[in-house]
Design an enzyme around this catalytic site. Sequence first.
Site, PDB file in Angstrom:
ATOM      1  N   GLU A   1      -6.994  -7.552  -1.106  1.00 19.62           N
ATOM      2  CA  GLU A   1      -7.637  -7.439   0.213  1.00 19.62           C
ATOM      3  C   GLU A   1      -9.098  -7.061   0.053  1.00 19.62           C
ATOM      4  OE1 GLU A   1      -5.806  -5.045   3.200  1.00 19.62           O
ATOM      5  OE2 GLU A   1      -3.801  -5.883   2.886  1.00 19.62           O
TER       6      GLU A   1
ATOM      7  N   GLU B   1       0.823  -1.210   0.000  1.00 15.86           N
ATOM      8  CA  GLU B   1       0.000   0.000   0.000  1.00 15.86           C
ATOM      9  C   GLU B   1       0.862   1.267   0.000  1.00 15.86           C
ATOM     10  OE1 GLU B   1      -2.792  -0.303   3.222  1.00 15.86           O
ATOM     11  OE2 GLU B   1      -3.984  -1.802   2.191  1.00 15.86           O
TER      12      GLU B   1
END
Length: 899
Positions: A273, A202
Amino acid sequence: MKSRTIYLIGILLLVLLCLKEGHAKEKDDDDENNKNKNKNTNKKGVTSDGTSLIINGKRELLYSGSVHYPRSTPDMWPSIIEKARIGRLNTIQTYVFWNVHEPEQGKWDFKGRFDLVKFIKLIHDKGLYVTIRLGPFIQAEWNHGGLPYWLREVPDVYFRTDNEPFKEHTERYVRKILGILKEEKLFASQGGPIILGQIENEYNAVKLAYKENGERYIRWAANLVESMNLGIPWVMCKQDDAPGNMINACNGRHCGDTYPGPNRPDKPSLWTENWTTQYVCMHAFQLITHQLKLNNLVSYRFRVFGDPPSNRRVEDIAYAVARFFSKNGSHVNYYMYHGGTNFGRTSAHFVTTRYYDDGPLDEYGLEKEPKYGHLKHVHRALELCKKALLWGRSRSQRLGPDTEVRYYEQPGTKVCAAFLANNNSREPNTVKFKGQSYVLPSRSISILPDCKTVVYNTAQIVAQHSWRNFIKSEKSSKNLKFDMYSENVPSKLEGDKLIPGELYYLTKDKTDYAWYTTSVKIDEKDLPDKKGVKTILRVASLGHAAIVYVNGEYEGNKHGSHEMKSFVFKKAIKLKPGENHISILGVLTGFPDSGSYMEKRFAGPRGASIIGLKSGERDLTENNHWGHLAGLEGEKKEVYTEKGSMKVNWVKNGERKPLTWYKTYFETPEGDNTVAIRMKGMGKGMIWVNGIGIGRYWMSFLSPLGQPTQSEYHIPRTFMKEKEKNFLVIFEEEPRVKLESIDFVLVNRDTICSFVEEKYPASVKYWKREGPNIVSRNKDMRLKSLIKCPQGKLIVAVEFASFGDPTGTCGNFTMGKCSASKSKEVVEKKCLGKSRCSIVVGKETFQDKKCPEIVKTLAVQVKCEKRQGQDPKKKKEEAQEEDDDDDVDEKEKEGKNQR
């Protein structure tokens, strides 16, 4: 006439020949399409293109779940992995946790819960693939985001940027881990299960902070792993500009709508995710209670102390999954599928010890229904669409203001799959597609694997439900008698610093605690003499908590929160003429786990002053010396172990002061159900069983609902002894706790329910594919309510049954205005004494003619208990019952080792 007959026979033979060739083409679809779309099908390993990953020459739709090996125990791993397989996952995803493997520079640990190789091999044994997310930074709500503390003390280091010291240690770590996995032949190119890797995590969230240095670092990280030629693709999640062949993947709840797609047309759409829970932080909850606009809410995907309970409904998850696959997605990963437990001090700041309990498998590894079953069914429905999704051409069409269809057709064949979507969140809609009408519930997608037959709808749950019970263990909870040992409060530590030290640096991730002391001389003439005027001690802290003493007397405590770590302690205190000693225990709840410049993050007291003196405010950080001491005496002597506990004097029935250690012995709870300790009556602290850290507890930090965020704390049975008593130690920070309220509980999901509406489609398990067609698997295709006890248990009671208009949820059903009189009688006859049963959901089952104007629902709640022996005749009858286990279908009969 004769020539015409010959002509017709010729036409018929031609048709039959075409059909035969078409059938052969259907049969060889996979091989032919793989050859056309990927020239390297004969190579071992994994490649990818704009459609999917290609694993050892075979295209796959991938259903993955995150399971983190340090958050459960090795004895739990086989059961968790097997349940994931039965839940129709074909992949397990895990982070690799640098700070558990290299807690001290150069000293590696791969034992017990940290045995990464054993974990991956167990997954391989079950026939599943593996995705590794290497880090070096992982976040994961894990202490320090997975980065070892010692990195902070490397000279001139800056994390996650083009910094030579950081890159040097990162490369050493990456090569160490990948070298071990390669040596064990665990990559798909070597015949192993690892099909995909992730480097970094991320990075978009911090990209702006590092600018060009960040871009160089990301390119360096990508080149590092690709240069090792391991035969697998690599991803960077939430990294829109993932360089080179790195696949930019999506994280979030609704990637079918928020993900812009790969940054190159030859990369597949992957979802790393899909968050299985949805917690709302305390600040956001307060906004809700004030009825402010929803777009002002602050929410995140994990739970911290101070949070109220929350939940992401499985209907929303299933909708998101179906939507993503309908838009060219070929991989979804549930974060988390099993969250587990943050044992010891492994959780990040303020994160609860229980992690992602709302996943399909709860903290204890038990199936959380209907989340587990309903997602199992969406995987099955997508598998029926596999040919169309992987080799078909996609089309979309709006069917109305809130409705649309996305469908895939394979040219030259009858292969077709459709996804009918109703995006209206309040109203159902009826749509027409290919000449047929379909009713779509609000906010739902119907899946039609042949573009005709609805086999699954995301909003219509036919999977069973369950309710989790915490049953007090009388064997373990009785006669708990605690001895106690209180920490000494230092009044004056040696030190010459003019400001309090930084708490992360003091503790070095070896403890949550560090003492700060300073002294101040007060002239009697400076003390207030007016009635009602008092001196006030003010301590400003950057977090996370502080416990304050003045002249050895406890004055109280204060803490921050996950959203606002800083706080100010203010309290009226009694000072004496002469020297006064101020002692502050700085308390951490874990290191930070996210954000830029983590190595520069600070915590602990930053200033102190006395207000109310006649001479004015006295700043204690300008002219005072501060002394420091990291850790507690009890920690240093390891009083949480039986050997260490002999190094101090324990007392019975003493005053329950703050900063007190409590010890006792307890018997291992009866049976084989999961065990937890319920910390009712306690404040804040830590728990050890037989010297093993169970985690941080915090009962006094209440949510806006007035309840602790977490009350039960998991004790794996492997932490306990079979024949001897177990040694329990609790360190408690607060005074006047109620030890008598502590008890041990046995955890089960033995309350099983069903809630099925008569208009729902029959279970997707009743359908199978034959060539381009979707055909019934069973002779009886009627909709059924399916109930199955946990393994080894039987239905001993029907606690609720109603065919009509019942309301509520499992564990809390309520009768409506209309219910068939024979509801309970029918269910008892079908289910009592069996491990599983099925009930046809229809008026004929219950001989019901009441309320013909309503669509009826069958709600059932049963209680399961461990079998004490079984009648052979009953066992035979039971075997004939409808079996809802997906591990007994045709695909599973082919063998779990097909890969």
